[in-house]
Design a protein around this motif. Structure first.
Motif, PDB file in Angstrom:
ATOM      1  N   UNK A 155       0.800  -1.225  -0.150  1.00  0.00           N
ATOM      2  CA  UNK A 155       0.129  -0.037  -0.088  1.00  0.00           C
ATOM      3  C   UNK A 155       1.035   1.268   0.031  1.00  0.00           C
ATOM      4  N   UNK A 156       1.878   1.302   0.817  1.00  0.00           N
ATOM      5  CA  UNK A 156       2.665   2.492   0.813  1.00  0.00           C
ATOM      6  C   UNK A 156       3.538   2.448  -0.439  1.00  0.00           C
ATOM      7  N   UNK A 157       4.176   1.516  -1.071  1.00  0.00           N
ATOM      8  CA  UNK A 157       4.586   1.746  -2.579  1.00  0.00           C
ATOM      9  C   UNK A 157       3.464   2.277  -3.336  1.00  0.00           C
ATOM     10  N   UNK A 158       2.412   1.514  -3.373  1.00  0.00           N
ATOM     11  CA  UNK A 158       1.404   2.322  -4.401  1.00  0.00           C
ATOM     12  C   UNK A 158       1.202   3.683  -4.353  1.00  0.00           C
ATOM     13  N   UNK A 159       0.811   4.247  -2.861  1.00  0.00           N
ATOM     14  CA  UNK A 159       0.628   5.452  -2.596  1.00  0.00           C
ATOM     15  C   UNK A 159       1.882   6.346  -3.095  1.00  0.00           C
ATOM     16  N   UNK A 160       3.062   6.046  -3.037  1.00  0.00           N
ATOM     17  CA  UNK A 160       4.268   6.564  -3.429  1.00  0.00           C
ATOM     18  C   UNK A 160       4.367   6.862  -5.145  1.00  0.00           C
ATOM     19  N   UNK A 161       3.953   5.779  -5.619  1.00  0.00           N
ATOM     20  CA  UNK A 161       3.909   5.465  -7.355  1.00  0.00           C
ATOM     21  C   UNK A 161       2.733   6.678  -7.594  1.00  0.00           C
ATOM     22  N   UNK A 198       0.926  11.580 -10.279  1.00  0.00           N
ATOM     23  CA  UNK A 198       0.263  12.895 -10.299  1.00  0.00           C
ATOM     24  C   UNK A 198       1.414  13.992 -10.601  1.00  0.00           C
ATOM     25  N   UNK A 199       2.568  13.827 -10.120  1.00  0.00           N
ATOM     26  CA  UNK A 199       3.741  15.060 -10.402  1.00  0.00           C
ATOM     27  C   UNK A 199       3.981  15.063 -11.808  1.00  0.00           C
ATOM     28  N   UNK A 200       4.127  13.903 -12.510  1.00  0.00           N
ATOM     29  CA  UNK A 200       4.405  13.786 -13.873  1.00  0.00           C
ATOM     30  C   UNK A 200       3.467  14.332 -14.698  1.00  0.00           C
ATOM     31  N   UNK A 201       2.044  14.220 -14.370  1.00  0.00           N
ATOM     32  CA  UNK A 201       0.866  14.572 -15.111  1.00  0.00           C
ATOM     33  C   UNK A 201       0.861  16.206 -15.149  1.00  0.00           C
ATOM     34  N   UNK A 202       1.122  16.663 -13.689  1.00  0.00           N
ATOM     35  CA  UNK A 202       1.056  18.132 -13.595  1.00  0.00           C
ATOM     36  C   UNK A 202       2.268  18.819 -14.529  1.00  0.00           C
ATOM     37  N   UNK A 203       3.320  17.955 -14.842  1.00  0.00           N
ATOM     38  CA  UNK A 203       4.612  18.690 -15.485  1.00  0.00           C
ATOM     39  C   UNK A 203       4.257  18.436 -16.926  1.00  0.00           C
ATOM     40  N   UNK A 204       3.184  17.649 -17.328  1.00  0.00           N
ATOM     41  CA  UNK A 204       3.099  17.727 -18.656  1.00  0.00           C
ATOM     42  C   UNK A 204       2.515  18.942 -19.390  1.00  0.00           C
TER      43      UNK A 204
END
Length: 64
Positions: A45-51, A56-62
């Motif tokens: 769960x922790x890994x999935x939340x970090x992913x 989300x950061x990548x999408x904001x940067x597009x």
């Protein structure tokens, strides 16, 4: 009608039922924690939340 002699038995039965319910809840919680630990669900769960956060950061940067 309740017999005066059956009231202590009724109270004992209710206390026994309450104790069994509490015991069942505690056993359920302990087994659930063990299963989550065994299958590493908390880590997954922790890994999935970090992913998700990184995506989300990548999408904001597009652009666009």
């Amino acid at each position: 009608m309740l017999n005066p002699h059956s009231i202590p038995l009724l109270v004992f039965g209710l206390l026994l039922l309450a104790g069994l319910v509490i015991l069942a809840v505690l056993i359920f919680r302990a087994l659930r924690e063990f299963m989550c630990w065994y299958w590493k669900l908390n880590e997954i769960v922790g890994l999935l939340q970090r992913i998700e956060k990184k995506l989300e950061e990548l999408v904001k940067g597009l652009p666009g």
